[in-house]
Write a protein that holds these residues in place. Structure first.
Motif, mmCIF file in Angstrom:
data_model
loop_
_atom_site.group_PDB
_atom_site.id
_atom_site.type_symbol
_atom_site.label_atom_id
_atom_site.label_comp_id
_atom_site.label_asym_id
_atom_site.label_seq_id
_atom_site.Cartn_x
_atom_site.Cartn_y
_atom_site.Cartn_z
ATOM 1 N N LYS A 56 -3.762 0.353 12.789
ATOM 2 C CA LYS A 56 -3.222 -0.168 14.051
ATOM 3 C C LYS A 56 -4.168 -1.174 14.704
ATOM 4 N N LYS A 57 -5.452 -0.871 14.657
ATOM 5 C CA LYS A 57 -6.444 -1.798 15.209
ATOM 6 C C LYS A 57 -6.315 -3.172 14.519
ATOM 7 N N TYR A 58 -6.209 -3.140 13.207
ATOM 8 C CA TYR A 58 -6.131 -4.379 12.421
ATOM 9 C C TYR A 58 -4.846 -5.148 12.738
ATOM 10 N N ILE A 59 -3.737 -4.425 12.880
ATOM 11 C CA ILE A 59 -2.466 -5.088 13.221
ATOM 12 C C ILE A 59 -2.600 -5.807 14.564
ATOM 13 N N MET A 60 -3.205 -5.126 15.533
ATOM 14 C CA MET A 60 -3.288 -5.722 16.872
ATOM 15 C C MET A 60 -4.204 -6.940 16.878
ATOM 16 N N GLU A 61 -5.309 -6.867 16.162
ATOM 17 C CA GLU A 61 -6.209 -8.027 16.081
ATOM 18 C C GLU A 61 -5.554 -9.193 15.338
ATOM 19 N N THR A 62 -4.751 -8.844 14.327
ATOM 20 C CA THR A 62 -4.039 -9.884 13.580
ATOM 21 C C THR A 62 -3.077 -10.628 14.505
ATOM 22 N N LEU A 63 -2.378 -9.836 15.310
ATOM 23 C CA LEU A 63 -1.423 -10.390 16.267
ATOM 24 C C LEU A 63 -2.128 -11.362 17.227
ATOM 25 N N ALA A 117 -10.805 -15.687 3.618
ATOM 26 C CA ALA A 117 -9.486 -15.545 4.237
ATOM 27 C C ALA A 117 -8.387 -15.847 3.228
ATOM 28 N N CYS A 118 -8.774 -15.820 1.967
ATOM 29 C CA CYS A 118 -7.804 -15.899 0.870
ATOM 30 C C CYS A 118 -7.359 -14.485 0.546
ATOM 31 N N PHE A 119 -8.277 -13.552 0.822
ATOM 32 C CA PHE A 119 -8.149 -12.166 0.392
ATOM 33 C C PHE A 119 -7.380 -11.362 1.435
ATOM 34 N N LEU A 120 -6.237 -10.784 1.024
ATOM 35 C CA LEU A 120 -5.284 -10.168 1.952
ATOM 36 C C LEU A 120 -5.583 -8.685 2.132
ATOM 37 N N SER A 121 -6.584 -8.366 2.907
ATOM 38 C CA SER A 121 -7.071 -6.991 2.896
ATOM 39 C C SER A 121 -7.614 -6.585 4.262
ATOM 40 N N ASN A 122 -7.408 -5.330 4.619
ATOM 41 C CA ASN A 122 -7.877 -4.800 5.902
ATOM 42 C C ASN A 122 -9.358 -4.398 5.800
ATOM 43 N N PRO A 123 -10.257 -5.160 6.437
ATOM 44 C CA PRO A 123 -11.691 -4.868 6.285
ATOM 45 C C PRO A 123 -12.108 -3.549 6.944
ATOM 46 N N GLU A 152 -7.762 8.929 10.222
ATOM 47 C CA GLU A 152 -8.725 7.871 10.537
ATOM 48 C C GLU A 152 -8.213 6.511 10.048
ATOM 49 N N TYR A 153 -7.564 6.537 8.891
ATOM 50 C CA TYR A 153 -6.994 5.297 8.362
ATOM 51 C C TYR A 153 -5.949 4.730 9.319
ATOM 52 N N GLU A 154 -5.127 5.616 9.879
ATOM 53 C CA GLU A 154 -4.051 5.178 10.772
ATOM 54 C C GLU A 154 -4.622 4.378 11.958
ATOM 55 N N SER A 206 4.022 -3.879 -0.921
ATOM 56 C CA SER A 206 2.560 -3.939 -0.939
ATOM 57 C C SER A 206 1.956 -4.286 0.419
ATOM 58 N N PHE A 207 2.748 -4.971 1.281
ATOM 59 C CA PHE A 207 2.229 -5.361 2.595
ATOM 60 C C PHE A 207 2.878 -4.582 3.732
ATOM 61 N N ILE A 208 3.609 -3.518 3.395
ATOM 62 C CA ILE A 208 4.406 -2.816 4.400
ATOM 63 C C ILE A 208 3.543 -2.150 5.478
ATOM 64 N N HIS A 209 2.291 -1.811 5.159
ATOM 65 C CA HIS A 209 1.437 -1.159 6.158
ATOM 66 C C HIS A 209 1.109 -2.071 7.345
ATOM 67 N N PHE A 210 1.343 -3.368 7.188
ATOM 68 C CA PHE A 210 1.034 -4.308 8.270
ATOM 69 C C PHE A 210 2.272 -4.648 9.103
ATOM 70 N N ALA A 211 3.421 -4.131 8.683
ATOM 71 C CA ALA A 211 4.667 -4.430 9.394
ATOM 72 C C ALA A 211 5.003 -3.300 10.361
ATOM 73 N N TYR A 212 5.880 -3.585 11.298
ATOM 74 C CA TYR A 212 6.296 -2.574 12.275
ATOM 75 C C TYR A 212 7.586 -3.068 12.898
ATOM 76 N N GLU A 213 8.389 -2.122 13.419
ATOM 77 C CA GLU A 213 9.679 -2.521 13.989
ATOM 78 C C GLU A 213 9.709 -2.421 15.506
ATOM 79 N N ASN A 214 8.756 -1.663 16.059
ATOM 80 C CA ASN A 214 8.661 -1.623 17.522
ATOM 81 C C ASN A 214 7.212 -1.341 17.906
#
Lengths: 379, 379
Positions: free
Chosen positions: B291-298, B38-44, B285-287, B201-209
């Motif tokens: 989104k799945k990763y963002i929601m689990e992170t949340l 959990a040091c590694f900042l990456s979408n598995p 498929e990446y998209e 570099s981390f913009i793929h994990f951000a969202y505005e709405n």
């Protein structure tokens, strides 16, 4: 055929003073059939050896997943694997994303004043000069087969108040070789130069006697603070796609580079290669590949010298520079070889410092060499 | 346990201001069992998607052999694949061996004078400053959760006659986010700066709405000659071992870089990744993975906020900065998590600009997140 030729010329013009890679050609001109890539200066037996290890160690075991997912080790950690292989202290090793990264790092960051460059040569040495560093050409002579005469080069360096000097041994594109004895004398004579860049990227293909023992000036690193040894892994180990290389240099320069950059400049598979490079069993098997390839190259070059329409220059590298002496141009012959025979050779028409029509032909596997020989004989 | 801790501390001290990679740890301290990195900042999930393509396209077909043997394409050829994906002209794309190569290239070669850097941040931004460029720290405030207040930053830039400014969005290590609207205003206000380095570099994990649409300032490249956008691929696509990244910038700077260097700085597998990055099916498929990763992170971050011994800072990245508020140190807790639970988190004790005891915890897969949560709950 003309359409293909045009597309190829277009691609070549976009690649600057380097040949487009075989992958670029296949991508941009899918109708071309390349059977033999004799532009590419690489030992195919070493490639096969690496691929066997790669498949056993990383693919079959599933370890490849971690190698691609996680960060590779930092520069100084990888230097330890190289140290194990070559017996040089890790502090003197600057690990590179291909040797060319190291060449760029030294030229852009450490050199000032004049850099003498024997030509013809690998174009990046002069193309990378800018700002504080001026490239001074030293013209190799056609009548000496473009071999570097170190005595004359020394005199040139003194006369022109040169600050830094390049020597590529064996030289690219002609393959001429300078003995370690002569190089030692040169190093001793030029302790006052700021930097001597000795590029040994093709040294694994050279030999001084029939033992074919590997030669290198690497042990001189501790004696000469101004010595930089450049080592590509792409040619001898046949792994250009991995981008592996290193520079040996005074430890102060290594720590200067690592203090401000070059943190994770080596990818995971390149890191895996460097662990093999420190592995005794792999190195023993590699040594057999190296000698086999040298002997087959020797056989191929001897065959080429039989042909009457070309003049083959003496080489101790894994390629030969060939002069066309029947009035045809290198543009014409290289296009004919590519389109009619699927053989890709280096057309040297853009190489500064060559007087005449030249092709550089790399030795490949035994069978591929025979295809090249037969195509040239048909011309 | 103490021996392991000592070895780890020793390895960490050799890695400078970065955490040692998991591969380095496993190599140097084989007795450590890391269960969750959990040091590694990456979408598995993105890693798995890439690995599926990699195995189908390169391993099963045997194409991997050519990818490793031959030279990859040159920088400007690979830029075309990226262009296809992001719709920015290839002339504005500088392809990098990891985004960090681009950061180094810009800081070492283009900047002069003062570079303002909000801290705490990714340490390379100040570590790479040398010679012509001076790092000026702008201290983010604890009472504002280390978020960047652009109005105050603007005032600081003017007061201190800053020439170049860094903005990381979302910021590392705290994950605070600045909206595109505010960034536009900032860019408009600072047209006189020599360079604005915007690290996305981390913009793929951000969202505005709640649409979670991908945000980026990339289309501003044509409007602002002084804008440099930094894009790592390691985090969002989960492929740190490949070393893939790029910078978007004014085309004059791109051609300046390519004129004197950076010729074959991307390896064969990274080149393959960039062809996927231009592939519609892969991107779709990446998209889903994103989104799945963002929601689990949340979900994970919400769980963490329930714990009473920690204070979780607001984040729109794939990690959270966590303050230890029960008197324990980050050295103590990070070592305990590693040795007792096999969980590797980023101990932020070496991060300049943080006031307190902090850990940075990356979101991983759902199950891994649960392991981290349970371990933290047990503390």
């Amino acid at each position: 055929m003309n359409v293909i030729k045009e597309k190829f010329e277009n691609l070549k013009s976009k690649s600057g003073s380097h040949s487009p890679s075989i992958n670029s050609i296949l991508k941009e001109i899918p109708e071309i059939q390349i059977e033999v890539d004799a532009c590419f200066l690489s030992n195919p037996y070493a490639t096969q050896l690496f691929l066997d290890y790669f498949k056993n160690d990383l693919i079959k075991t599933g370890k490849i997943d971690r190698v691609l997912e996680f960060y590779p080790s930092q520069n100084n950690v990888i230097a330890k694997s190289i140290s194990k292989s070559i017996g040089i202290d890790a502090k003197n090793i600057f690990v590179c994303n291909g040797a060319i990264e190291g060449i760029q790092a030294v030229i852009h960051n450490l050199l000032h004043g004049k850099l003498s460059i024997p030509i013809p040569t690998f174009s990046s040495y002069y193309e990378y000069c800018h700002k504080n560093i001026e490239a001074i050409y030293y013209n190799l002579k056609k009548e000496e087969d473009y071999a570097l005469n170190l005595k004359n080069y020394s005199a040139f360096i003194k006369e022109n108040k040169i600050n830094n000097a390049v020597i590529i041994n064996p030289n690219n594109p002609n393959g001429s070789y300078i003995s370690s004895e002569d190089l030692k004398e040169f190093l001793e004579e030029h302790r006052d130069l700021d930097a001597i860049i000795l590029d040994e990227s093709f040294i694994h293909f050279a030999y001084e006697n029939s033992s074919m023992r590997l030669k290198s000036m690497q042990n001189s690193i501790s004696d000469y603070k101004n010595l930089f040894i450049v080592k590509s892994m792409s040619k001898d180990f046949g792994i250009a796609g991995l981008r592996c290389g290193y520079l040996l240099m005074n430890e102060e320069y290594v720590s200067q580079f690592l203090r401000n950059g070059y943190l994770w400049n080596v990818n995971g598979i390149a890191e895996y290669f460097f662990t093999l490079y420190g592995n005794e069993k792999f190195l023993k098997e590699y040594e057999d590949c190296r000698k086999k390839y040298i002997m087959e190259t020797l056989f191929f070059v001897n065959q080429l010298t039989e042909l009457k329409n070309i003049n083959v220059l003496p080489s101790k590298a894994n390629f030969v520079l060939v002069e066309l002496i029947d009035g045809r141009t290198s543009d014409e012959v290289s296009a004919k070889l590519l389109v009619d025979h699927g053989i890709y050779v280096r057309n040297c028409s853009d190489k500064i410092g060559l007087d005449g029509q030249y092709l550089r032909i790399a030795a490949r596997s035994f069978d591929e060499n025979q295809k090249i020989f037969r195509a040239l004989a048909q011309l």
